[in-house]
Design a protein around this motif. Structure first.
Motif, PDB file in Angstrom:
ATOM      1  N   ALA A  43      13.949  -8.019   7.897  1.00 33.85           N
ATOM      2  CA  ALA A  43      15.040  -7.049   8.012  1.00 33.85           C
ATOM      3  C   ALA A  43      15.797  -7.283   9.312  1.00 33.85           C
ATOM      4  N   THR A 127      10.905  -6.981   0.108  1.00 32.39           N
ATOM      5  CA  THR A 127      12.089  -6.499   0.809  1.00 32.39           C
ATOM      6  C   THR A 127      11.904  -5.061   1.276  1.00 32.39           C
ATOM      7  N   GLN A 128      11.273  -4.222   0.465  1.00 36.01           N
ATOM      8  CA  GLN A 128      11.018  -2.838   0.873  1.00 36.01           C
ATOM      9  C   GLN A 128      10.083  -2.790   2.072  1.00 36.01           C
ATOM     10  N   SER A 131      11.691  -3.829   5.344  1.00 32.44           N
ATOM     11  CA  SER A 131      12.734  -2.928   5.840  1.00 32.44           C
ATOM     12  C   SER A 131      12.204  -1.800   6.716  1.00 32.44           C
ATOM     13  N   ALA A 168      19.854   4.203   9.613  1.00 36.96           N
ATOM     14  CA  ALA A 168      18.631   3.599   9.086  1.00 36.96           C
ATOM     15  C   ALA A 168      17.382   4.249   9.649  1.00 36.96           C
ATOM     16  N   ILE A 307      17.600   0.416   0.989  1.00 41.31           N
ATOM     17  CA  ILE A 307      18.052  -0.920   1.344  1.00 41.31           C
ATOM     18  C   ILE A 307      19.535  -1.043   1.029  1.00 41.31           C
ATOM     19  N   ASP A 308      20.291  -1.489   2.001  1.00 46.28           N
ATOM     20  CA  ASP A 308      21.731  -1.644   1.802  1.00 46.28           C
ATOM     21  C   ASP A 308      22.046  -2.894   0.995  1.00 46.28           C
ATOM     22  N   VAL A 310      20.677  -7.341   0.184  1.00 42.56           N
ATOM     23  CA  VAL A 310      19.714  -8.430   0.337  1.00 42.56           C
ATOM     24  C   VAL A 310      20.463  -9.758   0.258  1.00 42.56           C
ATOM     25  N   GLY A 330      21.130   2.090   5.112  1.00 47.49           N
ATOM     26  CA  GLY A 330      19.823   1.501   4.934  1.00 47.49           C
ATOM     27  C   GLY A 330      19.803   0.106   5.528  1.00 47.49           C
ATOM     28  N   LYS A 331      18.780  -0.654   5.217  1.00 49.86           N
ATOM     29  CA  LYS A 331      18.545  -1.928   5.885  1.00 49.86           C
ATOM     30  C   LYS A 331      19.244  -3.098   5.196  1.00 49.86           C
ATOM     31  N   ILE A 333      18.635  -6.961   4.495  1.00 47.54           N
ATOM     32  CA  ILE A 333      17.428  -7.777   4.387  1.00 47.54           C
ATOM     33  C   ILE A 333      17.797  -9.234   4.106  1.00 47.54           C
ATOM     34  N   GLU A 335      16.009 -12.384   2.403  1.00 42.30           N
ATOM     35  CA  GLU A 335      14.871 -12.821   1.606  1.00 42.30           C
ATOM     36  C   GLU A 335      14.560 -14.261   2.010  1.00 42.30           C
TER      37      GLU A 335
END
Length: 338
Positions: A43, A127-128, A131, A168, A307-308, A310, A330-331, A333, A335
């Protein structure tokens, strides 16, 4: 195990020009108390950009390539002696080392003594999980600093203000406060009001309506404590406890946290007067790298993690551009591997 790995690094001032993808060496085996981790997701945080712009990072003593990123989720490839983890463990955590060991790399080599790390629960995606560490630890630390001021026998009579509830970090402060039964007022823009109420805020004030809207609402709310995620000084002194994670700064490109006490005599004076009981309590804090705090985050449901966006590993620059707009909810990320 591979002898090299891809990583996003920075070497010379400043963002965005310094950020580049390259190949770096990987130890054949982890050092004592270290882990080799295959990073699945990382993140991004504003502090990543702030560090790229920090002149200190480019002085000769600190010079050298530094890997970007702080949060991570991944799989332990190998564990050095003295660690509580084993190869195959799925983990999540936060590395705040200033030695250059960031998380935007396919394989990371982390010292467990300076990394807050816990096992990743199966119900959270990579991803969760990635974050959560920095924002959750910051939120939990701030809530803990407010807890001693919540003295009502009925929990819902304890009142907390979160300035910046759609940020966030602010969104998790609201969730933690509501889980404790506290009554929450939060500031945000009008477009985020429904979102913040959905997090559990009892009252919401739109800071865009007027320059005094937030101050007036906070005074009327009569809070026991205030947590500030946005900066400014308008609400200082309106509660027995004032906790800020950003200090007096109003420019998001500047670093926040307790380091500002080194350059702000006014903040030092407020803290000292509060400590001596000559005014309301004032604390400018950094997060606590407490694994027990982070384990609380593993109990969140997947739908509670915001999460914003990815991005793929090769699109890290675009991910930073999204973060730097200041409009992410949100975050953001990256990947790293799947």
């Amino acid at each position: 195990m591979a002898s090299t790995t891809k990583a996003w690094i920075y070497t010379t001032p400043s963002y965005p020009d310094t950020l580049q993808q390259t190949t770096i060496p990987v130890p054949a085996t982890p050092a004592p108390n270290h882990l080799l981790i295959e990073v699945r997701a990382s993140a991004l945080n504003p502090v990543d950009i702030q560090l790229m712009n920090l002149p200190l990072n480019y002085l000769p003593f600190f010079n050298g390539p530094k890997i970007a990123g702080r949060d991570f989720a991944g799989v332990v490839l190998a564990a050095g002696t003295g660690t509580a983890f084993r190869a195959g463990n799925e983990v999540m955590g936060l590395n705040l080392s200033f030695a250059g060991n960031g998380t935007l790399t396919e394989i990371a080599h982390f010292d467990t003594r300076s990394t807050c790390i816990v096992k990743k629960p199966a119900h959270l995606s990579w991803t969760q999980a990635a974050s959560l560490p920095l924002v959750w630890l910051t939120a939990y630390t701030a809530i803990e600093r407010c807890a001693p001021f919540m003295k009502a026998e009925n929990a819902n009579q304890n009142k907390l203000v979160v300035l910046g509830g759609s940020s966030a970090t602010g969104m998790y402060m609201i969730r933690i406060a509501k889980a404790r039964g506290w009554t929450v007022l939060s500031s945000c823009s009008g477009r985020n009001e429904a979102f913040v109420r959905g997090l559990g805020a009892n009252e919401v004030v739109d800071y865009t309506t007027s320059s005094s809207a937030v101050t007036s609402a906070v005074k009327a709310f009569k809070p026991d404590a205030i947590i500030d995620c946005v900066g400014g000084t308008e609400c200082i002194g309106l509660a027995a406890q004032y906790v800020t994670i950003v200090g007096d700064k109003t420019d998001r490109s500047m670093m926040g946290g307790s380091a500002l006490l080194l350059t702000s005599p006014r903040m030092v004076l407020r803290s000292l007067l509060g400590y001596l009981g000559l005014g309301s309590s004032y604390e400018c804090i950094n997060l606590e790298q407490n694994p027990e705090y982070l384990r609380q985050a593993t109990e969140l449901k997947g739908e509670d993690v915001v999460i914003d966006s990815v991005f793929g590993f090769d699109k890290a620059k675009e991910a930073f551009e999204r973060l730097n707009t200041g409009r992410a909810r949100g975050k953001v990320i990256v990947e790293v591997s799947t």
